[in-house]
Motif scaffolding. Sequence first.
Motif, PDB file in Angstrom:
ATOM      1  N   LEU A 174       0.871  -1.178   0.000  1.00  2.00           N
ATOM      2  CA  LEU A 174       0.000   0.000   0.000  1.00  2.00           C
ATOM      3  C   LEU A 174       0.904   1.223   0.000  1.00  2.00           C
ATOM      4  N   GLN A 175       0.726   2.067  -1.010  1.00  2.00           N
ATOM      5  CA  GLN A 175       1.624   3.187  -1.232  1.00  2.00           C
ATOM      6  C   GLN A 175       0.822   4.481  -1.335  1.00  2.00           C
ATOM      7  N   VAL A 176       1.265   5.509  -0.627  1.00  2.00           N
ATOM      8  CA  VAL A 176       0.652   6.838  -0.696  1.00  2.00           C
ATOM      9  C   VAL A 176       1.652   7.769  -1.368  1.00  2.00           C
ATOM     10  N   ILE A 177       1.245   8.370  -2.490  1.00  2.00           N
ATOM     11  CA  ILE A 177       2.100   9.277  -3.243  1.00  2.00           C
ATOM     12  C   ILE A 177       1.546  10.684  -3.094  1.00  2.00           C
ATOM     13  N   HIS A 178       2.326  11.538  -2.447  1.00  2.00           N
ATOM     14  CA  HIS A 178       1.936  12.932  -2.293  1.00  2.00           C
ATOM     15  C   HIS A 178       2.440  13.727  -3.494  1.00  2.00           C
ATOM     16  N   ILE A 179       1.527  14.337  -4.250  1.00  2.00           N
ATOM     17  CA  ILE A 179       1.878  15.168  -5.401  1.00  2.00           C
ATOM     18  C   ILE A 179       2.159  16.567  -4.886  1.00  2.00           C
ATOM     19  N   SER A 180       3.415  16.942  -4.906  1.00  2.00           N
ATOM     20  CA  SER A 180       3.817  18.228  -4.359  1.00  2.00           C
ATOM     21  C   SER A 180       3.287  19.364  -5.228  1.00  2.00           C
ATOM     22  N   GLN A 181       2.783  20.411  -4.568  1.00  2.00           N
ATOM     23  CA  GLN A 181       2.226  21.556  -5.276  1.00  2.00           C
ATOM     24  C   GLN A 181       3.213  22.706  -5.398  1.00  2.00           C
ATOM     25  N   GLY A 182       4.443  22.523  -5.012  1.00  2.00           N
ATOM     26  CA  GLY A 182       5.444  23.569  -5.172  1.00  2.00           C
ATOM     27  C   GLY A 182       5.648  24.370  -3.907  1.00  2.00           C
ATOM     28  N   ARG A 183       6.571  25.333  -3.991  1.00  2.00           N
ATOM     29  CA  ARG A 183       6.966  26.111  -2.808  1.00  2.00           C
ATOM     30  C   ARG A 183       5.853  27.031  -2.326  1.00  2.00           C
ATOM     31  N   ALA A 184       5.008  27.515  -3.251  1.00  2.00           N
ATOM     32  CA  ALA A 184       3.961  28.451  -2.834  1.00  2.00           C
ATOM     33  C   ALA A 184       3.011  27.794  -1.860  1.00  2.00           C
ATOM     34  N   LEU A 185       2.609  26.569  -2.186  1.00  2.00           N
ATOM     35  CA  LEU A 185       1.680  25.874  -1.309  1.00  2.00           C
ATOM     36  C   LEU A 185       2.360  25.447  -0.020  1.00  2.00           C
TER      37      LEU A 185
END
Length: 536
Positions: A174-185
């Motif tokens: 079971l894998q959770v992949i966090h999609i990074s939204q960049g430095r602003a977020l």
Amino acid sequence: MNSGIRADYNNKTYASVFSRQPPRILVVDVSPPYWSDTCSNLCEALENFFALTSSLAGPCRLPLLSLYVVHSQQECLLPFTPVKGNFPRLHSCVTELRSMPKEGSVQQKSDSFKQAVEDGVQQFKQYMGHLTVGGSLSSCSVEITLLTSQMGRRVVSLLESGLRDTDLVRLRKLQVIHISQGRALLGANMDWTPEMLSGEGIDTESGLHLGVEIDLQTVENDAVSLESFFKAWLHDTGADKEHLHLLLPAPPAGGRADGPPHKAAPVCLKCDVQERLLSPALLPGPDGITTKTESIKDVLQPSKGPGNRTAPLYRLRVIKALKSEGMCESVSYGVPLIIRPTTCWQLDWDELETNHHNFHALCHTLRNREWFLLARSEPQSLGPSWSTKVYSYYVIQPSESLTLLLKPVAVRELLLPCHLPIASEEPPETALLRMQRSLDVLEEDPAYNPLCLKSNLYQHLRRVLAHKPCRPLGQRREQRPPETPSPRQPSRAFQNKVRATVAPLPSAPRTFRPPLAMNRSDSLCLSDDDELLAAL
């Protein structure tokens, strides 16, 4: 002919590789407002990945795929579907994924992720229960990957607390992949620390009660990074046995390389082997140098048409200069080719001499500057079935002789993810001493000489041919029905004879020709070589 070769490649070469590739379930979090930032990149990456995987020849690397979306509830967009050769169904799923609402306020339930995982596991059990296959497939497990832009640690906590009482026997990973939204977020959310995004500092005690490990990773929000993540699924995931044993000489007794011979066991390093890129021979493409670089016969193909035995003229356009130390050999593939100045007898002598000097100057300049050249194939006329121009790229390397080396190199579509580890500290002293003593036993040669090595290939071929009834290679052309030459066109044999024995007319009075003098063997055309290649 090509289909037969491809079938042999698929069935024999990699018969046991990728035999334990797991089915996969992809769960995509489409909750606004995050979905508006990730939708375009994720859908592009999925569409590229599906187009590549569904058309990839050879053993199946991704046998089954199911896709869920999570918003206010979970929804299955794609039940378990074979990936290979099924691009229309996969493309339809991506189109439906693009149409998910990107704006608005959706109150997501805290158990939406948990329900998606439970429903996926249940779907897998039902699917495998209906298969009438052997126990090896029916007893396999599934991997679930969850893509989200929410805080990765929060999602992991929800899964750990919600799946405590769930039967996860068939869940392999079971894998959770966090999609990074960049430095602003990240700046707007000070609770997100690098440790949270990378998964460090997460309490894994609760995960141990689940019987399955929850892996938390971070992927950048761009199509290339997401595509690279999906391509990792194409690697061989069988980890129940090492792939390679590297045997080194046993260190001499007493630590002296000139010590007495001994029969100690060699030093064995157990290794895994991973692909660096996908071979273009496994993908459909236009004929020619674009994708056919696995064999010299694919490059020197005669043009189609009766009486036309001229090899096609390929054009490579140099687009960049590369530092020689910046070229990694792991991204080259296929058969390297030697480039040398032409000796075509149909060219004028002055043009031959000028071309020779320019070629020599190019080799000299590249060696002095320690440069390689990056070249791109010029598009050829591919016909109406190939409306898209397909490019191939090559690295041109100089040598000490008057030649250049042409190597096809990988492009983005072929490249597989490969994380090259860098050692940040010195190895332990005991291991370092042992490897040094083992290598001291080896004989050192100043250069590689292939004439000093034998592979026993001749013996193998003789053994194979002795048990296979076939016509001798040298009699194939004589046993063919004789060709009757037409009144307007001389026979092929007569053409070859004329082209091989008649010298070209000189364009100037005959003078002494220094190094570029052409003998009769240099003026031979490719027609006889083509016949030999076809026979091979």
